[in-house]
Design an enzyme around this catalytic site. Structure first.
Site, mmCIF file in Angstrom:
data_model
loop_
_atom_site.group_PDB
_atom_site.id
_atom_site.type_symbol
_atom_site.label_atom_id
_atom_site.label_comp_id
_atom_site.label_asym_id
_atom_site.label_seq_id
_atom_site.Cartn_x
_atom_site.Cartn_y
_atom_site.Cartn_z
ATOM 1 C CG HIS A 127 52.292 77.617 12.295
ATOM 2 N ND1 HIS A 127 51.844 78.379 13.436
ATOM 3 C CD2 HIS A 127 51.012 77.222 11.715
ATOM 4 C CE1 HIS A 127 50.809 78.103 13.636
ATOM 5 N NE2 HIS A 127 49.857 77.386 12.822
ATOM 6 C CG ASP A 138 54.485 78.846 15.722
ATOM 7 O OD1 ASP A 138 54.468 78.862 14.383
ATOM 8 O OD2 ASP A 138 53.666 78.905 16.586
ATOM 9 C CB SER A 171 47.512 84.544 13.799
ATOM 10 O OG SER A 171 47.289 83.378 13.500
ATOM 11 C CD1 TRP A 189 51.760 73.393 -2.749
ATOM 12 C CD2 TRP A 189 49.901 73.267 -1.759
ATOM 13 N NE1 TRP A 189 51.880 73.952 -1.671
ATOM 14 C CE2 TRP A 189 50.855 73.949 -0.878
ATOM 15 C CE3 TRP A 189 48.411 73.230 -1.414
ATOM 16 C CZ2 TRP A 189 50.479 74.358 0.407
ATOM 17 C CZ3 TRP A 189 48.284 73.655 -0.237
ATOM 18 C CH2 TRP A 189 48.986 74.238 0.547
ATOM 19 N N GLY A 225 42.877 81.769 6.245
ATOM 20 C CA GLY A 225 43.949 81.631 7.008
ATOM 21 C C GLY A 225 45.067 82.851 6.887
ATOM 22 C CB THR A 231 44.384 86.745 5.400
ATOM 23 O OG1 THR A 231 43.279 85.919 5.480
ATOM 24 C CG2 THR A 231 43.581 88.043 5.521
HETATM 25 C C1 UDX Z 1 47.020 77.267 9.390
HETATM 26 C C2 UDX Z 1 45.687 77.870 9.703
HETATM 27 O O1 UDX Z 1 44.670 77.223 8.965
HETATM 28 C C3 UDX Z 1 45.591 79.181 9.737
HETATM 29 O O2 UDX Z 1 44.301 79.835 9.947
HETATM 30 C C4 UDX Z 1 46.897 79.965 10.635
HETATM 31 O O3 UDX Z 1 46.786 81.222 10.138
HETATM 32 C C5 UDX Z 1 48.124 79.641 10.196
HETATM 33 O O4 UDX Z 1 48.149 77.880 10.070
HETATM 34 P P1 UDX Z 1 46.874 76.935 6.544
HETATM 35 O O5 UDX Z 1 45.391 76.495 6.788
HETATM 36 O O6 UDX Z 1 47.664 76.352 5.796
HETATM 37 O O7 UDX Z 1 47.548 77.598 7.939
HETATM 38 O O8 UDX Z 1 46.460 78.580 5.883
HETATM 39 P P2 UDX Z 1 47.468 79.733 5.556
HETATM 40 O O9 UDX Z 1 47.947 80.376 7.028
HETATM 41 O O10 UDX Z 1 46.883 80.501 4.634
HETATM 42 O O11 UDX Z 1 48.659 79.099 5.048
HETATM 43 C C6 UDX Z 1 48.837 78.564 3.820
HETATM 44 C C7 UDX Z 1 50.195 78.760 3.077
HETATM 45 O O12 UDX Z 1 50.173 77.704 2.170
HETATM 46 C C8 UDX Z 1 50.333 80.186 2.329
HETATM 47 O O13 UDX Z 1 51.687 80.503 2.472
HETATM 48 C C9 UDX Z 1 50.382 79.855 1.061
HETATM 49 O O14 UDX Z 1 50.841 80.655 0.255
HETATM 50 C C10 UDX Z 1 50.774 78.272 0.889
HETATM 51 N N1 UDX Z 1 49.945 77.665 -0.170
HETATM 52 C C11 UDX Z 1 48.416 77.502 -0.172
HETATM 53 C C12 UDX Z 1 50.737 77.345 -1.138
HETATM 54 O O15 UDX Z 1 52.126 77.482 -1.398
HETATM 55 N N2 UDX Z 1 50.248 76.683 -2.443
HETATM 56 C C13 UDX Z 1 48.703 76.645 -2.490
HETATM 57 O O16 UDX Z 1 48.228 75.994 -3.425
HETATM 58 C C14 UDX Z 1 47.928 76.821 -1.256
#
Ligand code: UDX
Length: 459
Positions: free
Chosen positions: A25, A123, A146, A339, A359, A363
Site C-alpha cells: 500500500h 488508502d 488493488s 529482498w 498481490g 501482478t
Molecule cells: C498486499 C497484499 O498481499 C496484496 O494482495 C494487495 O494487493 C496489496 O497488499 P503484498 O503481499 O506485499 O501486498 O504484495 P504486492 O501487492 O505484490 O506488493 C509487494 C510490493 O513489494 C511490490 O511493489 C514489489 O515490487 C515489492 N517487492 C517485493 C520488492 O520491492 N522486493 C521484493 O523482493 C519483493
C-alpha cells in the site's frame, strides 16, 4: 520514470496523502505522491510509526506521524508486528482514529505560510477518514491499491454471501463458475477467505466499499485497456470520477521499500541468457509452513531452470530465514535473497517468468514489464488477480492445487520451455504494448494523469 521533469510552476497547493502502513500500500501511495509533486503540488504524508516510510528518501516531502505516537498506549503497542495479526492496527485505527485525524487535518488547514490544502488522499482501507474529511468540508480521494475487478467482487460480498458462496461447504461445487462473475470459479471466492459476520476483514471491506463510493474520486493503479468492462461498471455505479494510472510506469517503488534491497545478484543475472531465469517472490506478508517451503524448493530444483528466489525473513513459519533447505540446494542454478529491487528484476532481459503470490502490485509490475506469470495466490484479492491473469488475459499459469513439487516444476516448464510458453509470452508482450500506447499523448493513461491534476487543482 524517476527523472521525469518537474514543472516549474510554484507549489501553490498542498495535497495530504495517508497510506496504509504495508509495503503493498505504501509503494503505490508514494509513487502517486511523486507524480503529484512532479506536477507542482506540495506534498505532506501522514504516516504511522508502525512500518514508517523511509523519509530520508523523500527530502522534498513533509512527513507527519499520526495515530500511534504514544508508546505507552496498550491498545496498539501490544499488537503483533508480523503476519496477519499486524493488520489488527488497521481495524483499530479505523475505530479510534477519527478525532486525531480530524485534529491533524485542522492544523494543516490552518497552517500559515504554507500552500492551501487541495484535498486529502487516503488508502481506501482508511475508511474512517471520510467522515473526518467531511466534517471539515475537505475533499477526500481514495487510492485503491488493488484492481477494479477486485473492487467489484468486494462490493458484491454481501450478495455473494447471501447466495451462499462464502460459507459453501459442498466441495463438489468448487470448479463451478460464479454466475455473477463468470470468470471466477467458486473456489476462487472460497480462497479469498472472507466471512461477512463477526469478521474484522469482512467488515473493513464493506466499510471500505461504502466510503470509497462516498469519496470525491478514486485513483487506481491500473490502466483502462486492462480492465475495460470493469471500468464501465465502476463509472456506471459510482458517481465520483475514476483515474486509472499505471504507477510503476511513472516511478519505481524502490525508494519506498521498507526492507533493504539486495543487489549483489545482478552480476550473476547479467550473465544468464534472455528469458532463462524464473523470478520467485511472494510479497511482503504471505507465509508458508516448512513442508510447503520444501515443496517450493524441490519444484524449483526439479524444473531445472535457473531461479532468483526472494525469501523474506519470516516467510517460513517458525524459521528465521532459509534454515530448512537441504544442504547444497542452490547449486549453480539459483540465487536466494532476502529482498530484491523487484521492478528492476522484472525488467531484466534474463527474467522469463515471475512465480508470484499475485498481490496486485506484483501482478501489475509483471504486466508492465511483459513478464508471464505463474500464480500461487494465498488469500484476499490474490486469487482474483490470479484468475484474471490466467483466464482473461491468458498471461499466466495458475497453480490451483497448492504446493506440489510435480505441479510446480511442470508449471515452470510450461511457461519457460514448452511451446505453450511462447504464446503466453507473446500475449504478455502485447499487453505491455497496449500499456505503452496508453501512456502516449492522447492515450488513456496519459489523459488520466492530466484529468487527475486538473481535478485536484479545481478544489
Ligand atoms: C498486499 C497484499 O498481499 C496484496 O494482495 C494487495 O494487493 C496489496 O497488499 P503484498 O503481499 O506485499 O501486498 O504484495 P504486492 O501487492 O505484490 O506488493 C509487494 C510490493 O513489494 C511490490 O511493489 C514489489 O515490487 C515489492 N517487492 C517485493 C520488492 O520491492 N522486493 C521484493 O523482493 C519483493
Amino acid at each position: 520514470m524517476d527523472n521525469q521533469t518537474e514543472t516549474t510552476v510554484g507549489r501553490h497547493r498542498k495535497v495530504i496523502l495517508f497510506p496504509l502502513p504495508y509495503q503493498g500500500h505504501i509503494n503505490p501511495m508514494l509513487q502517486l505522491a511523486n507524480l503529484l509533486y512532479s506536477k507542482g503540488f506540495s506534498i505532506t504524508i501522514f504516516h504511522t510509526n508502525f512500518n514508517k516510510p523511509k523519509t530520508t528518501n523523500y527530502p522534498h516531502f513533509t512527513f507527519k506521524f499520526i495515530l500511534d505516537n504514544d508508546p505507552d498506549d496498550q491498545r496498539y503497542s501490544k499488537l503483533p508486528l508480523q503476519g496477519m495479526g499486524a493488520f489488527a492496527r488497521v481495524f483499530l485505527f479505523n475505530q479510534i482514529g477519527g478525532d486525531q485525524l480530524r485534529h491533524q487535518l485542522e492544523l494543516e488547514l490552518l497552517a500559515k505560510d504554507e500552500p492551501p490544502v487541495s484535498c486529502l488522499i487516503t488508502d481506501s482501507l482508511w475508511h474512517f477518514a471520510q467522515s473526518a474529511a467531511d466534517s471539515l468540508s475537505l475533499p477526500r480521494l481514495v487510492l485503491r491499491t488493488s484492481s477494479l475487478f477486485c473492487f467489484l467482487v468486494y462490493a458484491s460480498l454481501p450478495l455473494l454471501d447471501d447466495l451462499g458462496y462464502l460459507s459453501l461447504s459442498d466441495n463438489n461445487r468448487l470448479e463451478e463458475h460464479v454466475i455473477e462473475f463468470p470468470v471466477l470459479k467458486v473456489k476462487d471466492i472460497k480462497k479469498m477467505a472472507f466471512k461477512r459476520d463477526n469478521d474484522a476483514i469482512g467488515e473493513a471491506i464493506c466499510n471500505m466499499v461504502k466510503q470509497t463510493k462516498a469519496s470525491s474520486g478514486i485513483i487506481w493503479n491500473s490502466f483502462k485497456e486492462l480492465e475495460e468492462p470493469e471500468l464501465e461498471t465502476v463509472l456506471r455505479d459510482i458517481p465520483a470520477p475514476s483515474f486509472l494510472i499505471p504507477f510503476p510506469k511513472h516511478f519505481t517503488a524502490s525508494s519506498s521499500s521498507l526492507l533493504d534491497q539486495d543487489r549483489t545478484f545482478f552480476p550473476w543475472l547479467d550473465q544468464q541468457p534472455p528469458n532463462s531465469v524464473v523470478y520467485v517472490s511472494f510479497g511482503s506478508v504471505a507465509q508458508v509452513n516448512e513442508k510447503e517451503f520444501l515443496e517450493i524448493a524441490h519444484g524449483l530444483e526439479d524444473s531445472k531452470r535457473s531461479f532468483l528466489w526472494v525469501v523474506r525473513p519470516g516467510f517460513v513459519e517458525g524459521s528465521a530465514w532459509v534454515e530448512p533447505l537441504p544442504d547444497g540446494f542452490l547449486g549453480e542454478k539459483g540465487r536466494i535473497v532476502e529482498w530484491a529491487p523487484q521492478q528492476e528484476v522484472l525488467a531484466h532481459e534474463a527474467v522469463g517468468a515471475f512465480w508470484t503470490h499475485s498481490g496486485w502490485n506484483s501482478t501489475f509490475e509483471s504486466v508492465c514489464e511483459g513478464v508471464p506469470m505463474i500464480c500461487s495466490p494465498f488469500w484476499g484479492d490474490q486469487p482474483l488477480d490470479a484468475r484474471y491473469m490466467s483466464d482473461v488475459w491468458k498471461v499466466a499459469v495458475y497453480l490451483e492445487n497448492g504446493w506440489k513439487r510435480e505441479e510446480i516444476s511442470s508449471a515452470i516448464r510450461r511457461v519457460m520451455v514448452d511451446e505453450e510458453g511462447e504464446d503466453i509470452r507473446e500475449r504478455a508482450r502485447v499487453l505491455k504494448q497496449k500499456l505503452q500506447v496508453s501512456l502516449k499523448k492522447g492515450g488513456s493513461s496519459y489523459e488520466s494523469v492530466d484529468a487527475l491534476v486538473a481535478y485536484i487543482s479545481s478544489f
